[in-house]
Design a protein around this motif. Structure first.
Motif, PDB file in Angstrom:
ATOM      1  N   UNK A   3      36.350  -9.746  48.412  1.00 17.26           N
ATOM      2  CA  UNK A   3      35.469  -9.341  47.317  1.00 17.26           C
ATOM      3  C   UNK A   3      36.267  -9.269  46.010  1.00 17.26           C
ATOM      4  N   UNK A   4      35.605  -9.591  44.921  1.00 15.33           N
ATOM      5  CA  UNK A   4      36.267  -9.512  43.621  1.00 15.33           C
ATOM      6  C   UNK A   4      35.258  -9.057  42.576  1.00 15.33           C
ATOM      7  N   UNK A   5      35.771  -8.645  41.437  1.00 16.02           N
ATOM      8  CA  UNK A   5      34.896  -8.202  40.358  1.00 16.02           C
ATOM      9  C   UNK A   5      35.718  -7.695  39.196  1.00 16.02           C
ATOM     10  N   UNK A   6      35.143  -6.729  38.501  1.00 15.84           N
ATOM     11  CA  UNK A   6      35.796  -6.172  37.336  1.00 15.84           C
ATOM     12  C   UNK A   6      34.888  -6.209  36.129  1.00 15.84           C
ATOM     13  N   UNK A   7      35.359  -5.605  35.064  1.00  9.78           N
ATOM     14  CA  UNK A   7      34.631  -5.593  33.796  1.00  9.78           C
ATOM     15  C   UNK A   7      35.245  -6.604  32.851  1.00  9.78           C
ATOM     16  N   UNK A   8      34.376  -7.312  32.146  1.00  7.91           N
ATOM     17  CA  UNK A   8      34.818  -8.256  31.121  1.00  7.91           C
ATOM     18  C   UNK A   8      34.108  -7.911  29.816  1.00  7.91           C
ATOM     19  N   UNK A   9      34.598  -8.438  28.700  1.00  5.37           N
ATOM     20  CA  UNK A   9      33.931  -8.142  27.432  1.00  5.37           C
ATOM     21  C   UNK A   9      32.489  -8.680  27.407  1.00  5.37           C
ATOM     22  N   UNK A  10      31.637  -7.990  26.659  1.00 11.34           N
ATOM     23  CA  UNK A  10      30.262  -8.455  26.478  1.00 11.34           C
ATOM     24  C   UNK A  10      30.291  -9.904  25.990  1.00 11.34           C
ATOM     25  N   UNK A  11      29.410 -10.715  26.542  1.00  7.03           N
ATOM     26  CA  UNK A  11      29.381 -12.137  26.225  1.00  7.03           C
ATOM     27  C   UNK A  11      30.332 -12.945  27.099  1.00  7.03           C
ATOM     28  N   UNK A  12      30.993 -12.260  28.075  1.00  5.34           N
ATOM     29  CA  UNK A  12      31.961 -12.907  28.978  1.00  5.34           C
ATOM     30  C   UNK A  12      33.026 -13.647  28.164  1.00  5.34           C
ATOM     31  N   UNK A  13      33.514 -12.969  27.128  1.00 10.53           N
ATOM     32  CA  UNK A  13      34.455 -13.552  26.169  1.00 10.53           C
ATOM     33  C   UNK A  13      35.861 -13.675  26.740  1.00 10.53           C
ATOM     34  N   UNK A  14      36.444 -14.874  26.565  1.00  4.40           N
ATOM     35  CA  UNK A  14      37.865 -15.097  26.847  1.00  4.40           C
ATOM     36  C   UNK A  14      38.410 -16.009  25.763  1.00  4.40           C
ATOM     37  N   UNK A  15      39.716 -16.211  25.780  1.00  2.09           N
ATOM     38  CA  UNK A  15      40.307 -17.080  24.763  1.00  2.09           C
ATOM     39  C   UNK A  15      39.849 -18.529  24.907  1.00  2.09           C
ATOM     40  N   UNK A  16      39.356 -18.897  26.083  1.00  2.94           N
ATOM     41  CA  UNK A  16      38.906 -20.272  26.328  1.00  2.94           C
ATOM     42  C   UNK A  16      37.397 -20.413  26.165  1.00  2.94           C
TER      43      UNK A  16
ATOM     44  N   UNK B 288      30.929  -3.328  25.276  1.00  3.06           N
ATOM     45  CA  UNK B 288      31.719  -3.752  24.117  1.00  3.06           C
ATOM     46  C   UNK B 288      32.197  -5.185  24.301  1.00  3.06           C
ATOM     47  N   UNK B 289      32.269  -5.914  23.201  1.00  3.97           N
ATOM     48  CA  UNK B 289      32.825  -7.272  23.259  1.00  3.97           C
ATOM     49  C   UNK B 289      34.334  -7.265  23.007  1.00  3.97           C
ATOM     50  N   UNK B 290      34.913  -6.082  22.786  1.00  2.00           N
ATOM     51  CA  UNK B 290      36.353  -5.956  22.570  1.00  2.00           C
ATOM     52  C   UNK B 290      37.081  -5.908  23.909  1.00  2.00           C
ATOM     53  N   UNK B 291      38.356  -6.277  23.903  1.00  2.00           N
ATOM     54  CA  UNK B 291      39.141  -6.285  25.137  1.00  2.00           C
ATOM     55  C   UNK B 291      39.573  -4.898  25.623  1.00  2.00           C
ATOM     56  N   UNK B 292      40.049  -3.987  24.754  1.00  2.00           N
ATOM     57  CA  UNK B 292      40.544  -2.700  25.264  1.00  2.00           C
ATOM     58  C   UNK B 292      39.548  -1.893  26.107  1.00  2.00           C
ATOM     59  N   UNK B 293      38.250  -1.841  25.763  1.00  2.37           N
ATOM     60  CA  UNK B 293      37.342  -1.055  26.602  1.00  2.37           C
ATOM     61  C   UNK B 293      37.211  -1.606  28.027  1.00  2.37           C
TER      62      UNK B 293
END
Length: 152
Positions: A27-40, A54-59
């Motif tokens: 199983x896998x998961x986790x929280x990502x920024x709103x909008x599923x934002x990454x550098x790519x 939040x769409x920010x990384x720290x939260x």
């Protein structure tokens, strides 16, 4: 032993952890920024991540520290920005963390250190964090190798 791997979904170390979980059927998961934002761009849907408000990384980093039993931080060199924040958040939350600088330890040694730490700390939900691919080219492949070596 590990029952679930979580991460924030960023390129590099984060996605490597998720890739290994998928490959091993964990199983896998986790929280990502709103909008599923990454550098790519948008984080691929194959990763079972929950969007943070939040769409920010720290939260999302804080949420993954909170939602795990411990965090491994993979870097190539000293921790900077996001990796340093992750380690700091673990300390503030009294959560175990392990920093592995893959420039200083071999794949085999990193796998051994990680396995020992997981056993000692009784980690069931592992948060995989560290450098993004643009900051440390090749880190994703290195992290996948370390994790696969540890699990096998």
């Amino acid at each position: 032993m590990i029952e679930k791997i979580i991460s924030g979904g960023q390129t590099g170390a984060d996605q490597a952890g998720l890739n290994v979980a998928i490959e091993l059927g964990l199983p896998h998961g986790g929280s990502c920024p709103r909008g599923r934002k990454s550098e790519a761009g948008r984080i691929p849907e194959r990763y079972n991540l929950v969007e943070h408000e939040s769409s920010d990384y720290p939260p999302r980093t804080a949420a993954n520290v909170r939602d795990s039993d411990g965090t491994v931080v993979f870097t190539l060199g000293a921790p900077e920005r996001g990796s340093a924040l992750t380690i700091d958040l673990c300390e503030r939350a009294f959560k175990p963390s392990l920093h592995l600088d893959l420039e200083r330890v071999s794949t085999e040694e990193a796998a051994r250190l990680l396995k020992t730490w997981i056993e000692e700390k009784k980690i069931k939900v592992l948060n995989v964090a560290g450098n993004r691919e643009s900051k440390a080219p090749g880190i994703g492949a290195k992290v996948e190798t370390v994790l696969m070596t540890m699990f096998l």
